[in-house]
Structures are given as C-alpha cells and as structure tokens.
Design a protein around this motif. Sequence first.
Motif, PDB file in Angstrom:
ATOM      1  N   LYS A 235      -3.106 -10.878   3.015  1.00 22.63           N
ATOM      2  CA  LYS A 235      -2.189 -10.025   3.756  1.00 22.63           C
ATOM      3  C   LYS A 235      -1.416  -9.140   2.781  1.00 22.63           C
ATOM      4  N   TYR A 236      -1.251  -7.882   3.164  1.00 19.59           N
ATOM      5  CA  TYR A 236      -0.609  -6.914   2.275  1.00 19.59           C
ATOM      6  C   TYR A 236       0.404  -6.064   3.033  1.00 19.59           C
ATOM      7  N   LYS A 237       1.378  -5.601   2.289  1.00 22.34           N
ATOM      8  CA  LYS A 237       2.416  -4.756   2.862  1.00 22.34           C
ATOM      9  C   LYS A 237       1.841  -3.381   3.209  1.00 22.34           C
ATOM     10  N   THR A 238       2.336  -2.816   4.276  1.00 22.58           N
ATOM     11  CA  THR A 238       1.937  -1.464   4.665  1.00 22.58           C
ATOM     12  C   THR A 238       2.749  -0.457   3.864  1.00 22.58           C
ATOM     13  N   ASN A 239       2.072   0.540   3.321  1.00 25.45           N
ATOM     14  CA  ASN A 239       2.717   1.505   2.434  1.00 25.45           C
ATOM     15  C   ASN A 239       3.224   2.727   3.185  1.00 25.45           C
ATOM     16  N   ILE A 240       4.435   3.136   2.829  1.00 27.12           N
ATOM     17  CA  ILE A 240       5.032   4.373   3.327  1.00 27.12           C
ATOM     18  C   ILE A 240       5.378   5.225   2.118  1.00 27.12           C
ATOM     19  N   TYR A 241       4.796   6.414   2.043  1.00 26.63           N
ATOM     20  CA  TYR A 241       5.039   7.333   0.934  1.00 26.63           C
ATOM     21  C   TYR A 241       6.001   8.429   1.393  1.00 26.63           C
ATOM     22  N   ILE A 242       7.009   8.688   0.573  1.00 27.35           N
ATOM     23  CA  ILE A 242       7.979   9.724   0.917  1.00 27.35           C
ATOM     24  C   ILE A 242       7.545  11.037   0.283  1.00 27.35           C
ATOM     25  N   ALA A 243       7.236  12.011   1.118  1.00 26.16           N
ATOM     26  CA  ALA A 243       6.830  13.332   0.639  1.00 26.16           C
ATOM     27  C   ALA A 243       8.041  14.076   0.078  1.00 26.16           C
ATOM     28  N   SER A 244       7.770  15.171  -0.603  1.00 28.02           N
ATOM     29  CA  SER A 244       8.809  16.019  -1.213  1.00 28.02           C
ATOM     30  C   SER A 244       9.587  15.285  -2.296  1.00 28.02           C
TER      31      SER A 244
ATOM     32  N   ILE B  82      -5.713   6.649   6.157  1.00 29.56           N
ATOM     33  CA  ILE B  82      -6.342   5.387   5.769  1.00 29.56           C
ATOM     34  C   ILE B  82      -6.779   5.493   4.319  1.00 29.56           C
ATOM     35  N   ASP B  83      -6.421   4.507   3.501  1.00 34.04           N
ATOM     36  CA  ASP B  83      -6.764   4.581   2.084  1.00 34.04           C
ATOM     37  C   ASP B  83      -8.148   3.993   1.825  1.00 34.04           C
ATOM     38  N   ARG B  84      -8.562   3.981   0.564  1.00 34.71           N
ATOM     39  CA  ARG B  84      -9.933   3.595   0.222  1.00 34.71           C
ATOM     40  C   ARG B  84     -10.225   2.123   0.483  1.00 34.71           C
ATOM     41  N   ASP B  85      -9.190   1.326   0.664  1.00 39.19           N
ATOM     42  CA  ASP B  85      -9.381  -0.088   0.963  1.00 39.19           C
ATOM     43  C   ASP B  85      -9.242  -0.377   2.453  1.00 39.19           C
ATOM     44  N   ALA B  86      -9.248   0.687   3.255  1.00 37.64           N
ATOM     45  CA  ALA B  86      -9.238   0.601   4.721  1.00 37.64           C
ATOM     46  C   ALA B  86      -7.910   0.129   5.292  1.00 37.64           C
ATOM     47  N   PHE B  87      -6.827   0.312   4.553  1.00 38.47           N
ATOM     48  CA  PHE B  87      -5.493   0.037   5.077  1.00 38.47           C
ATOM     49  C   PHE B  87      -4.869   1.338   5.586  1.00 38.47           C
ATOM     50  N   GLY B  88      -4.195   1.256   6.719  1.00 37.93           N
ATOM     51  CA  GLY B  88      -3.443   2.396   7.195  1.00 37.93           C
ATOM     52  C   GLY B  88      -2.180   2.575   6.373  1.00 37.93           C
ATOM     53  N   TYR B  89      -1.821   3.823   6.110  1.00 40.53           N
ATOM     54  CA  TYR B  89      -0.566   4.111   5.415  1.00 40.53           C
ATOM     55  C   TYR B  89       0.079   5.328   6.060  1.00 40.53           C
ATOM     56  N   ILE B  90       1.346   5.553   5.741  1.00 38.24           N
ATOM     57  CA  ILE B  90       2.125   6.626   6.354  1.00 38.24           C
ATOM     58  C   ILE B  90       2.734   7.501   5.268  1.00 38.24           C
ATOM     59  N   VAL B  91       2.743   8.798   5.507  1.00 40.18           N
ATOM     60  CA  VAL B  91       3.443   9.759   4.654  1.00 40.18           C
ATOM     61  C   VAL B  91       4.449  10.496   5.527  1.00 40.18           C
ATOM     62  N   MET B  92       5.692  10.574   5.070  1.00 39.98           N
ATOM     63  CA  MET B  92       6.724  11.293   5.824  1.00 39.98           C
ATOM     64  C   MET B  92       7.671  11.998   4.873  1.00 39.98           C
ATOM     65  N   MET B  93       8.143  13.144   5.288  1.00 44.50           N
ATOM     66  CA  MET B  93       9.217  13.812   4.566  1.00 44.50           C
ATOM     67  C   MET B  93      10.538  13.117   4.879  1.00 44.50           C
ATOM     68  N   PRO B  94      11.504  13.197   3.978  1.00 43.40           N
ATOM     69  CA  PRO B  94      12.785  12.524   4.222  1.00 43.40           C
ATOM     70  C   PRO B  94      13.431  12.899   5.551  1.00 43.40           C
ATOM     71  N   ALA B  95      13.297  14.155   5.961  1.00 47.49           N
ATOM     72  CA  ALA B  95      13.922  14.586   7.214  1.00 47.49           C
ATOM     73  C   ALA B  95      13.327  13.892   8.429  1.00 47.49           C
ATOM     74  N   ALA B  96      12.114  13.346   8.287  1.00 43.32           N
ATOM     75  CA  ALA B  96      11.478  12.622   9.391  1.00 43.32           C
ATOM     76  C   ALA B  96      11.889  11.158   9.422  1.00 43.32           C
ATOM     77  N   MET B  97      12.728  10.747   8.479  1.00 47.27           N
ATOM     78  CA  MET B  97      13.041   9.327   8.304  1.00 47.27           C
ATOM     79  C   MET B  97      14.531   9.035   8.493  1.00 47.27           C
TER      80      MET B  97
END
Length: 458
Positions: free
Chosen positions: A131-140, A155-170
């Motif tokens: 089991k692994y943590k889901t990754n959230i990347y902050i853009a900008s 989806i990354d190369r290991d088939a895990f879903g991940y999220i990218v968001m700009m700070p204003a979306a968070m």
Amino acid sequence: MKKLVCCLLMVFLLLNVTSYGAVADLLGTAKTAKAEDVESVITTESTKEITKNADEYKARDAFYSLSDSSVNRATSEHFQIIWGNNDTTGTVNRNFVNGNLANIESIRSFYMDKFGLGDIGTSPNPQISGKYKTNIYIASTGLKKIDEDWAYMSIDRDAFGYIVMMPAAMRVDPPSWVVPHELGHVFTYHNGGEVPYEWYEAVANFLRNEYLGSDYYSYGGTVYGPDSDFFAPFILNSESHFPHVKNWYDAWPILLYIHENPDHINGLGHQAMLNLLSYSGKDTTYFESMEKVTGVSIKELLGGMARRLVTMDFKSQPYYLKHLDELLRTNGNYEKIYTTLKSDKGGWLTVPQNKAPQQTGYNIVPLDIDLSKASVTVDFQGTSTAKGADWRASIVSVTHSGDTRYSTMWNKGKNSLKLQGDEKTVYLVVSATPDTIKHFNIEEDGETYPYKVKVTTK
C-alpha cells in the motif's frame, strides 16, 4: 482529461513490461522536507488521529527520487504532497500544506468509509504489491517533471493515480471544491470500473456532491456541509443528448437517480451505484452499462430522472431549487429550461424544431390549463420517422405547498393526472428514449425526436 486518456494508454502498455524493481529508489519509506517551515509528517492536534498508522502506507514517487533535494514533501497517513522550491504564488507554506493534507484525508474518509468505495493505495499492476500514499503535486512551484495546469488527475508509470493542482485550486478553509473532484477521478480509476472518458467528469462531480452533502465537508471544527453543487449546463441544454460538450461535466442527475432511487425501483440504490463504478464490462455506451448493472430499462431511468427535474425532487432539493431560482433570474434562461409548444391544426401542439429532444434529452413543458378542473389528459404522439424512435412522457403537478405528483409514464396515446385543487402548476415532461442509444463523441449532435400533443381537461 486529455492527459488522463494518454496516461491510460501508457498504463495498459506498461502493465506487463514495467519492472517495479527498476524504480526501487522511488519506493523508500523515508520522509524528507526541504523547506524549513513545513513538517514532513503532520502531527498537529487536528490530524493526530489520521496519522497514527502512517507506516502502513509507504511513500513513493514515480517522478523524483525520495532523496531529491530539489523537491519538498509532507505526508499524512494516506497522502504525500510534493512541491518545488520556486513557489511563484507565495502561498505554499506550512499551514497551507498541513491544511490540505487534513482536508484530503477527510475526503478520502468520506469516499471510503461513508460512500463505500475501494482503496486507492494499491496499484492495478499485479507486479506491484503493498500500500502506498497517493501523491499530490503542487503546480507553479518549480516541478519541471510535472505538466503545469490548473488541476488534473493522471496515472504514473506504476499505474497509481496522482493529482496535480495549482495552489489557487487548493483552498484550505472552506475546503476547496476542486480537491474532491480530482480525488473523485483517482477513486474512479482505482475502483476498476470501465467508466468511459466522456463520463469521467460527471462521475467526479457526482462523487464531490455526495461529499459536499455530508458533515465530512468541514475544516478546523467548522462543518460546512450539507451543501450542494448544481448541474446548470445540464438543464440549460435539456434537449441535448448527454454527455455532450455542453453538459458533460454536469450529466450526473442520472447518477443521482440511480443512487437515491427516489421511485423505489428494484435494482437501483446505493449498491447499484457502487456496482456501476466497479463494473468492468466494455459496452457501446455507459447507458448500456447502467442497464446491465441495474437490470432496469434505460428508458425508465431516463424518464424517471427527467420528470424529477421539474422540482429537483432529489435528496438535496432545497439546494437545487435555490440554484434553479438563481438561474431563472437571468434573462433568456426560462426559454432554455422550459419548452413552449407551437399551436398546430386540429388542436395539436408541436415541439419547435430547435427544442425537439435528441436521444436521452428531455423537455419540460408548462401546461396552460384550468387548474379548477378535476383532471388533465394529454394525448401524446411521436412524429419521428427514425427507426426505433421512442419516448417517455409524464404529467407532473406542483402544489402550492411544494409537493410534486406524477402520472405514470407512457409513450403513445392518452394519459391523465387527477387534479386535487391545490395545484400551482402542471407540466408535461418528455424524454427521447430510442430503442438504440448510439455512442456520440461529446462534440457531436444527435438526431432529434419530435412529437405533438393534445391537452384537455374535464
């Protein structure tokens, strides 16, 4: 969402060829936090409960080594937020990151513990265990290996879903509505169902709305739920097929109808919705999948859904009606939401060509009748010559006290609804339900299904 499609194709290609051992350095359990004002593990009073078993879900990163000093990390039990050293917004600080971890843990808890979706911490790739943590990347923030955009799931190369968001979306307080939408995408993907591309946005908005309607929608002791989103583009383009580019984010009333089962139909309900989200069959349309999962004709689903949109007769009705009232204050929206039929010879009323419903589309027709009468009768005749043309019609009355009454649904000939003297308005709702529902790209328009009616009272 285009990124999602591309990544899905990559995942299918890589599932059998990617060696998990080849990225072993990305799977360590060490937690690093380059920025001095951000802790690597959240231990604030409000999040102690969610981090007490933090070792169960390991940290990983398919883009940056966990020892890469060019990025910063902070983790909670099930998530890892990753950002660079060049925050161009000046908003990414300790409180911002900690608050987002607390919020996203709460959303995850709702989706899993309350709604009943499966875990997102495991990979569909059978070569990857644990089991692994889901990754959230902050853009900008200077993450050069991550595509910049407002907000998206991929989806990354290991088939895990991940999220990218700009700070204003968070936004932390009140919690952002973008985060539950994007996390909804991750859950949709990891739950393994065959959800078509054109339905991904509507499913995510449906899931978000369920979260907004709960007391999980909260932060720092302040509960903001229940609240509700709305599907304005759906009702402003009611005659259109869906999902269409005009309404595809908002085509979730049919999911509401399946999930809430307001007409108490066998086969519908919460479990049916869970089954649909995990259904792996590959059908021509998602409507076909709905039929197979529920055992209920799509004609009945479409007709039942459409007639309830007269008074937004669902669980969150007060919120939907408030949004509807706001829409109706804008000039021109009444004509979009409601359909006025044209007088024709012999006392018939016909639907205007530009309002004739396409497949799955519908019309709400206000009826100008004498409400002091005992009943209203509608003679319905479809006028389409298309093979397999069909409709579902229903008479709907609304009382002064806000109650809604429905006739039975029918597709040809006469049907009536008794009037009880307390009605304020009466409507005819018509849905286009051809025998074969075709697959259209979201940019395409569909064939229309015109009709005519004769309305009498006695």
